[in-house]
Design a protein around this motif. Structure first.
Motif, PDB file in Angstrom:
ATOM      1  N   GLY A 224      25.475 -40.551 -34.825  1.00 55.64           N
ATOM      2  CA  GLY A 224      25.488 -41.472 -35.972  1.00 55.64           C
ATOM      3  C   GLY A 224      24.383 -41.208 -36.979  1.00 55.64           C
ATOM      4  N   ASP A 225      23.632 -40.134 -36.762  1.00 54.42           N
ATOM      5  CA  ASP A 225      22.540 -39.835 -37.691  1.00 54.42           C
ATOM      6  C   ASP A 225      23.097 -39.672 -39.107  1.00 54.42           C
ATOM      7  N   GLU A 226      22.429 -40.319 -40.052  1.00 56.48           N
ATOM      8  CA  GLU A 226      22.985 -40.367 -41.416  1.00 56.48           C
ATOM      9  C   GLU A 226      23.042 -39.003 -42.073  1.00 56.48           C
ATOM     10  N   PHE A 227      22.307 -38.035 -41.556  1.00 55.04           N
ATOM     11  CA  PHE A 227      22.357 -36.719 -42.181  1.00 55.04           C
ATOM     12  C   PHE A 227      23.689 -36.012 -41.908  1.00 55.04           C
ATOM     13  N   GLY A 228      24.391 -36.471 -40.885  1.00 51.94           N
ATOM     14  CA  GLY A 228      25.742 -35.943 -40.717  1.00 51.94           C
ATOM     15  C   GLY A 228      26.000 -35.180 -39.423  1.00 51.94           C
ATOM     16  N   GLY A 229      25.182 -35.359 -38.423  1.00 59.05           N
ATOM     17  CA  GLY A 229      25.476 -34.751 -37.122  1.00 59.05           C
ATOM     18  C   GLY A 229      24.973 -33.318 -37.009  1.00 59.05           C
ATOM     19  N   ALA A 230      25.188 -32.731 -35.842  1.00 55.47           N
ATOM     20  CA  ALA A 230      24.589 -31.434 -35.506  1.00 55.47           C
ATOM     21  C   ALA A 230      25.067 -30.298 -36.418  1.00 55.47           C
ATOM     22  N   ASN A 231      26.353 -30.308 -36.757  1.00 58.42           N
ATOM     23  CA  ASN A 231      26.876 -29.208 -37.579  1.00 58.42           C
ATOM     24  C   ASN A 231      26.212 -29.169 -38.953  1.00 58.42           C
ATOM     25  N   GLU A 232      26.011 -30.336 -39.499  1.00 61.44           N
ATOM     26  CA  GLU A 232      25.406 -30.429 -40.823  1.00 61.44           C
ATOM     27  C   GLU A 232      23.935 -29.978 -40.769  1.00 61.44           C
ATOM     28  N   VAL A 233      23.238 -30.421 -39.734  1.00 55.82           N
ATOM     29  CA  VAL A 233      21.831 -30.022 -39.569  1.00 55.82           C
ATOM     30  C   VAL A 233      21.755 -28.493 -39.400  1.00 55.82           C
ATOM     31  N   ALA A 234      22.659 -27.944 -38.602  1.00 54.84           N
ATOM     32  CA  ALA A 234      22.671 -26.491 -38.356  1.00 54.84           C
ATOM     33  C   ALA A 234      22.963 -25.727 -39.640  1.00 54.84           C
ATOM     34  N   ARG A 235      23.865 -26.278 -40.441  1.00 51.70           N
ATOM     35  CA  ARG A 235      24.223 -25.603 -41.691  1.00 51.70           C
ATOM     36  C   ARG A 235      22.981 -25.433 -42.575  1.00 51.70           C
ATOM     37  N   VAL A 236      22.205 -26.476 -42.697  1.00 45.57           N
ATOM     38  CA  VAL A 236      21.005 -26.405 -43.542  1.00 45.57           C
ATOM     39  C   VAL A 236      19.980 -25.439 -42.936  1.00 45.57           C
ATOM     40  N   ILE A 237      19.789 -25.525 -41.636  1.00 42.28           N
ATOM     41  CA  ILE A 237      18.796 -24.639 -40.989  1.00 42.28           C
ATOM     42  C   ILE A 237      19.200 -23.168 -41.177  1.00 42.28           C
ATOM     43  N   LYS A 238      20.476 -22.878 -40.973  1.00 43.52           N
ATOM     44  CA  LYS A 238      20.950 -21.484 -41.109  1.00 43.52           C
ATOM     45  C   LYS A 238      20.798 -20.998 -42.547  1.00 43.52           C
ATOM     46  N   GLU A 239      21.036 -21.906 -43.465  1.00 45.51           N
ATOM     47  CA  GLU A 239      20.918 -21.558 -44.877  1.00 45.51           C
ATOM     48  C   GLU A 239      19.460 -21.225 -45.233  1.00 45.51           C
ATOM     49  N   ARG A 240      18.584 -22.044 -44.736  1.00 48.66           N
ATOM     50  CA  ARG A 240      17.172 -21.900 -45.093  1.00 48.66           C
ATOM     51  C   ARG A 240      16.432 -20.883 -44.238  1.00 48.66           C
ATOM     52  N   MET A 241      16.935 -20.647 -43.035  1.00 51.34           N
ATOM     53  CA  MET A 241      16.270 -19.700 -42.135  1.00 51.34           C
ATOM     54  C   MET A 241      17.305 -18.719 -41.570  1.00 51.34           C
ATOM     55  N   PRO A 242      17.865 -17.854 -42.422  1.00 54.22           N
ATOM     56  CA  PRO A 242      18.980 -16.997 -41.996  1.00 54.22           C
ATOM     57  C   PRO A 242      18.617 -16.061 -40.835  1.00 54.22           C
ATOM     58  N   GLN A 243      17.338 -15.770 -40.702  1.00 53.74           N
ATOM     59  CA  GLN A 243      16.912 -14.868 -39.620  1.00 53.74           C
ATOM     60  C   GLN A 243      16.863 -15.559 -38.262  1.00 53.74           C
ATOM     61  N   ALA A 244      16.814 -16.887 -38.269  1.00 50.13           N
ATOM     62  CA  ALA A 244      16.700 -17.622 -36.991  1.00 50.13           C
ATOM     63  C   ALA A 244      18.053 -17.681 -36.296  1.00 50.13           C
ATOM     64  N   GLU A 245      18.014 -17.692 -34.995  1.00 52.54           N
ATOM     65  CA  GLU A 245      19.268 -17.838 -34.244  1.00 52.54           C
ATOM     66  C   GLU A 245      19.433 -19.304 -33.901  1.00 52.54           C
ATOM     67  N   ALA A 246      20.355 -19.951 -34.581  1.00 49.81           N
ATOM     68  CA  ALA A 246      20.572 -21.381 -34.319  1.00 49.81           C
ATOM     69  C   ALA A 246      21.985 -21.593 -33.786  1.00 49.81           C
ATOM     70  N   ARG A 247      22.090 -22.420 -32.778  1.00 49.31           N
ATOM     71  CA  ARG A 247      23.394 -22.726 -32.185  1.00 49.31           C
ATOM     72  C   ARG A 247      23.574 -24.232 -32.060  1.00 49.31           C
ATOM     73  N   VAL A 248      24.847 -24.638 -32.068  1.00 54.90           N
ATOM     74  CA  VAL A 248      25.166 -26.067 -31.957  1.00 54.90           C
ATOM     75  C   VAL A 248      25.902 -26.325 -30.650  1.00 54.90           C
ATOM     76  N   ALA A 249      25.598 -27.441 -30.006  1.00 47.89           N
ATOM     77  CA  ALA A 249      26.407 -27.897 -28.867  1.00 47.89           C
ATOM     78  C   ALA A 249      26.646 -29.400 -29.052  1.00 47.89           C
ATOM     79  N   ILE A 250      27.907 -29.771 -28.993  1.00 52.21           N
ATOM     80  CA  ILE A 250      28.248 -31.201 -29.098  1.00 52.21           C
ATOM     81  C   ILE A 250      28.709 -31.654 -27.715  1.00 52.21           C
ATOM     82  N   LEU A 251      27.947 -32.521 -27.111  1.00 45.58           N
ATOM     83  CA  LEU A 251      28.223 -32.838 -25.694  1.00 45.58           C
ATOM     84  C   LEU A 251      29.499 -33.655 -25.510  1.00 45.58           C
TER      85      LEU A 251
END
Ligand code: F6P
Length: 323
Positions: A224-251
């Motif tokens: 319920g996080d207002e930013f929009g859940g894990a996928n949305e957070v991951a999208r921003v992180i990947k955009e801003r840190m393309p070299q980082a390896e970021a993965r999402v898991a939705i339990l």
């Protein structure tokens, strides 16, 4: 009361069976006739009601889900629907009803008990822990323990590959599952609906950690996080840190199932027992919770959603322990 019924309503949660068992066995102990209603208010409207004896609840205390099944019922929100429900109860002379569910289920019960002479008792059965008047809801402890086990497993991969993991947990509008499971798994960041998510600060902290070669980062996000859940957070992180390896898991629904923990079985048994005690003592339309390890009785109409009560100190602990 001489005849009582029990139903489970809304999302299922581990420990509901233990609560049903406690209601049935306590009722029978006091010589009441106990009935089980299938599929929540839906089954009540459809007259899907059965007599329950002690044997009918044998071997269920350890099982997740609910043997009575559950549903979300729109028709019960209408006066006509509630009249049908009343007629079905009256036809059996049932005058006490135990509702195990979330706040939506209690709202239906409040209307119902205003209109008809049925004594309603509410027990909090939800993994979200988002109900006022109780420190625990039936199912929360199991759900957080399931989340912790799952996150621990994901952590192995996170560590082996030096990855950022963004893990989304349930909780609807509340952050309790995220906060508890996040602290217990040593999350670097926990994003919850009760607090505004500062995505810029989050990215900046990840970049700062990257500079000091701390590549493993666990971010637990409440759905319920207002930013929009894990996928949305991951999208921003990947955009801003393309070299980082970021993965999402939705339990997901894994958090709703499985054998209830000792704590959930215990509180479900206590609440179920006290629900029947209330009916016998002539209490009407109360919610039975547990606060500071004591039973807490609240008028059902006063019980609403619990929100915004996330402890600031806990958030500070998250910050300090993750550094
Ligand atoms: O209320 C329990 C819960 O599991 C929430 O955490 C979640 O938002 C919701 O139910 C999911 O509902 P459904 O199973 O109907 O998709």
């Amino acid at each position: 009361v001489s005849r009582i019924a029990v139903l489970t309503s809304g999302g299922d949660s581990p420990g509901m069976n233990a609560a049903i068992r406690a209601v049935v066995r306590t009722g029978n102990y006091y010589g009441l006739e106990v009935y089980g209603i299938m599929r929540g208010y839906q089954g009540l409207l459809e007259d899907d009601i059965y007599r329950m004896d002690n044997r009918s609840v044998a071997n269920i205390i350890q099982r997740g889900g609910t043997i009575l099944k559950t549903a979300r019922c729109k028709e019960f929100r209408t006066p006509e629907g509630r009249k049908k429900a009343y007629d079905n109860l009256k036809a059996r002379n049932i005058d006490g009803l135990v509702i195990i569910g979330g706040d939506g289920s209690f709202r239906g019960a409040v209307e119902f008990s205003r209109e008809f002479d049925i004594a309603c008792i509410g027990l909090a059965g939800t993994i979200d822990k988002d109900i006022q008047g109780t420190d625990f809801t039936i199912g929360f402890d199991t759900a957080v323990n399931t989340a912790v086990q799952a996150i621990d497993k994901i952590r192995d991969t996170m560590d082996a590959h030096d990855r950022i993991f963004i893990i989304e947990v349930m909780g609807r509008d509340a952050g309790y599952i995220a906060l508890h499971s996040g602290i217990a798994t040593g999350a670097e960041n926990i994003l919850i609906p009760e607090q505004k998510t500062d995505i810029e600060a989050l990215v900046a902290s990840l970049q700062e950690k990257e500079r000091r070669k701390k590549l493993v980062n666990l971010i637990v996000v409440a759905e319920g996080d207002e930013f929009g859940g894990a996928n949305e957070v991951a999208r921003v992180i990947k955009e801003r840190m393309p070299q980082a390896e970021a993965r999402v898991a939705i339990l997901g629904h894994i958090q709703r199932g499985g054998a209830p923990t000792c704590l959930d079985r215990l509180i479900a048994s206590r609440m179920g027992y006290h629900a029947v005690e209330c009916l016998i003592q002539g209490r009407r339309n109360v919610f039975v919770g547990i606060m500071n390890n004591k039973m807490n009785y609240v008028p059902l109409e006063k019980v609403g959603k619990k929100k915004g009560t996330i402890n600031e100190e806990w958030m500070k602990i998250v910050k300090i322990l993750a550094s």
